[in-house]
Write a protein that holds these residues in place. Structure first.
Motif, short mmCIF file in Angstrom:
data_model
loop_
_atom_site.label_atom_id
_atom_site.label_comp_id
_atom_site.label_asym_id
_atom_site.label_seq_id
_atom_site.Cartn_x
_atom_site.Cartn_y
_atom_site.Cartn_z
N VAL A 207 0.97 -1.30 -0.17
CA VAL A 207 0.02 0.03 -0.11
C VAL A 207 0.95 1.24 0.12
O VAL A 207 0.69 2.18 -0.80
N TYR A 208 1.74 1.25 0.73
CA TYR A 208 2.69 2.39 0.88
C TYR A 208 3.55 2.59 -0.04
O TYR A 208 3.98 3.72 -0.76
N LEU A 211 1.77 4.09 -2.89
CA LEU A 211 1.26 5.51 -2.74
C LEU A 211 2.48 6.43 -2.95
O LEU A 211 2.27 7.68 -3.60
N ARG A 228 -5.01 2.79 -5.32
CA ARG A 228 -6.62 2.70 -4.92
C ARG A 228 -6.97 1.50 -4.52
O ARG A 228 -7.81 1.37 -3.67
N VAL A 231 -5.34 0.28 -1.33
CA VAL A 231 -5.78 0.72 -0.11
C VAL A 231 -7.17 0.18 0.13
O VAL A 231 -7.75 -0.16 1.34
N THR A 232 -8.13 0.21 -0.96
CA THR A 232 -9.45 -0.39 -0.59
C THR A 232 -9.61 -1.73 -0.31
O THR A 232 -10.46 -2.34 0.61
N ASP A 235 -8.40 -2.88 3.81
CA ASP A 235 -9.12 -1.93 4.80
C ASP A 235 -8.84 -2.66 6.47
O ASP A 235 -8.74 -1.94 7.26
N GLN A 243 -6.44 4.17 8.40
CA GLN A 243 -7.27 4.48 7.00
C GLN A 243 -7.67 5.64 6.49
O GLN A 243 -7.80 5.81 5.36
N LEU A 246 -4.91 7.30 4.71
CA LEU A 246 -4.63 6.68 3.54
C LEU A 246 -5.68 7.15 2.49
O LEU A 246 -5.40 7.66 1.19
N TYR A 247 -6.89 7.12 2.74
CA TYR A 247 -7.69 7.66 2.01
C TYR A 247 -7.53 9.15 1.61
O TYR A 247 -7.96 9.66 0.78
#
Length: 458
Positions: A207-208, A211, A228, A231-232, A235, A243, A246-247
């Motif tokens: 995730v990171y 990003l 995206r 991240v989704t 969760d 969270q 992140l969003y």
């Protein structure tokens, strides 16, 4: 406050009766502590301690009480975290040479680690601390392979890479939003390490990582879809606060794409992410929906043509707005809804019920009324209102300087547009070509559309 009193009454924690007496005197005036009886003079006179107090001894007594309160707060934090207690117990049982008790706590700690609620960087940190403790309490003189040392090293790698990537995300995001620069050490190496097969199945790292790539390459929107999706899909790996962060990174990226490139695709993405946050409750702050988020969501819904959904949203979440803003923010967004459907009379009626006390809401209402007057051909009323708005902006000392300049430029350019003779094509084209960029003028897109509409009609 009650538990603090119990703490101070325990001889194990506090052996000073005077500290307890001072606390009991102050406790009567909690939580405001504004009564005259907590002044130094009153305490020196009324506090019934073993030895009479003076200014110096009262200051010393206050310092001792503060030290006890700080110890109590640290203890509260420790007692609220069973995992910290288990690690501390493991250390103590090893020190006391109680292997039976040590083993029982170790088994319980292993179960706690397996049940850790989120598979985030914190989880790898706790795993590292546990495995390292296990290694330190093993026989280091053994010549065989030590599984604990290997596990500790692996957990440390995961924790280090995840934390460094998270820091890099925050730094890159701040650099994109604000005019600041951070020194992000080993970023290229981090991206190379995090691409290794050993980290492929660790959502927190992937995730990171993606990003960071997204923030590094803001002009390449292809990175957004992957980030995206990760991240989704992750969760359950992060606590609610992480969270939200992140969003927020994804939403900030969408906003930059919208502002810089007028990219309607990212307006849709912005709305869909907010719908997700509405459904899972992450958008709320103390169960309330911030007024600016409410307005941004409604605006995105209208700009993407989702009129029915926006109508429902405006009404469904009206009662989740803070009480002091609810009615005015609702009326403004209802006016926006009618404006987008070209129901200009209804838009004006809704705006008449907005009590303008907030500066930003004032600017929003004025902007919408200018658009309504312009699109309905009320030129005399529009010119009068533009002049009134010009004076309002000139006299206002509370508004953000950049926002004021953007709004002043919008008023100035709109006035020129309205004053242009209806069939002066050359002047309309000149106005269109001379429009400042969106960073310098509010509602540039709208005014540009009005000018092009005039030119097409000739």
């Amino acid at each position: 406050m009650s538990r603090l009193g119990e703490f101070l009454q325990s001889p194990f924690c506090n052996k000073s009766k005077d500290c307890l007496l001072l606390f009991l005197h102050l406790q009567k005036y909690a939580p405001s502590f504004e009564h005259r009886h907590i002044s130094r003079e009153t305490i020196l006179e009324k506090l019934d301690v073993e030895k009479p107090l003076d200014e110096k001894s009262l200051a010393y007594l206050s310092s001792r009480l503060l030290a006890l309160v700080e110890k109590f707060l640290a203890l509260e934090s420790f007692l609220a975290d069973p995992w910290k207690q288990q690690l501390a117990l493991l250390q103590e049982y090893h020190t006391l040479a109680l292997p039976k008790h040590y083993k029982a706590v170790r088994v319980a700690a292993e179960k706690s680690l397996e049940a850790f609620p989120y598979h985030n960087a914190d989880r790898y940190r706790e795993q590292y601390l546990f495995e390292r403790l296990q290694y330190e309490h093993s026989d280091r003189n053994q010549r065989a392979f030590n599984e604990r040392l290997q596990s500790a090293s692996a957990a440390l790698d995961a924790w280090l890479v995840a934390e460094k990537l998270r820091d890099a995300c925050e730094m890159l995001n701040y650099e994109a939003v604000l005019n600041i620069r951070y020194e992000i050490s080993f970023l290229d190496e981090l991206l190379q390490w995090s691409a290794a097969p050993v980290f492929a199945d660790m959502p927190v790292i992937q995730v990171y990582r993606h990003l960071v790539l997204l923030l590094q390459h803001p002009d390449e929107p292809g990175y957004f879809e992957k980030a995206r999706a990760l991240v989704t899909g992750a969760d359950r790996c992060f606590d609610p606060e992480e969270q939200r962060a992140l969003y927020t990174l994804l939403l900030n990226y969408c906003t930059r794409r919208i502002n810089r490139f007028n990219d309607i695709h990212f307006l849709q993405e912005h709305l869909e992410i907010n719908k997700l946050l509405l459904n899972n409750g992450l958008i709320f702050e103390s169960s309330l929906l911030p007024p600016w988020k409410y307005t941004n969501i409604a605006t995105a819904g209208l700009k993407t043509g989702q009129y029915d959904w926006t109508w429902q949203f405006i009404h469904d979440y009206r009662n989740r707005l803070p009480a002091g803003y609810a009615e005015n923010v609702f009326r403004y967004n209802l006016a926006q809804y009618h404006y987008y459907l070209k129901e200009y009379d209804d838009a004006q009626k809704a705006l008449l019920h907005v009590e303008i006390s907030d500066v930003l809401l004032n600017v929003a209402v004025r902007s919408l009324l200018i658009k309504v007057y312009c699109e309905t051909g009320q030129d005399e009323l529009l010119l009068s209102y533009l002049e009134a708005t010009r004076l309002f902006l000139h006299r206002n000392r509370l508004m953000d300087t950049h926002l004021k300049k953007q709004m002043q430029k919008f008023v100035e350019c709109t006035a020129r547009f309205v004053k242009t003779p209806p069939f002066d094509r050359e002047r309309f084209q000149t106005l269109l070509d001379a429009l400042p960029p969106a960073s310098e003028m509010m509602h540039r897109e709208w005014l540009s559309a009005q000018l092009m509409q005039k030119l097409k009609a000739m």
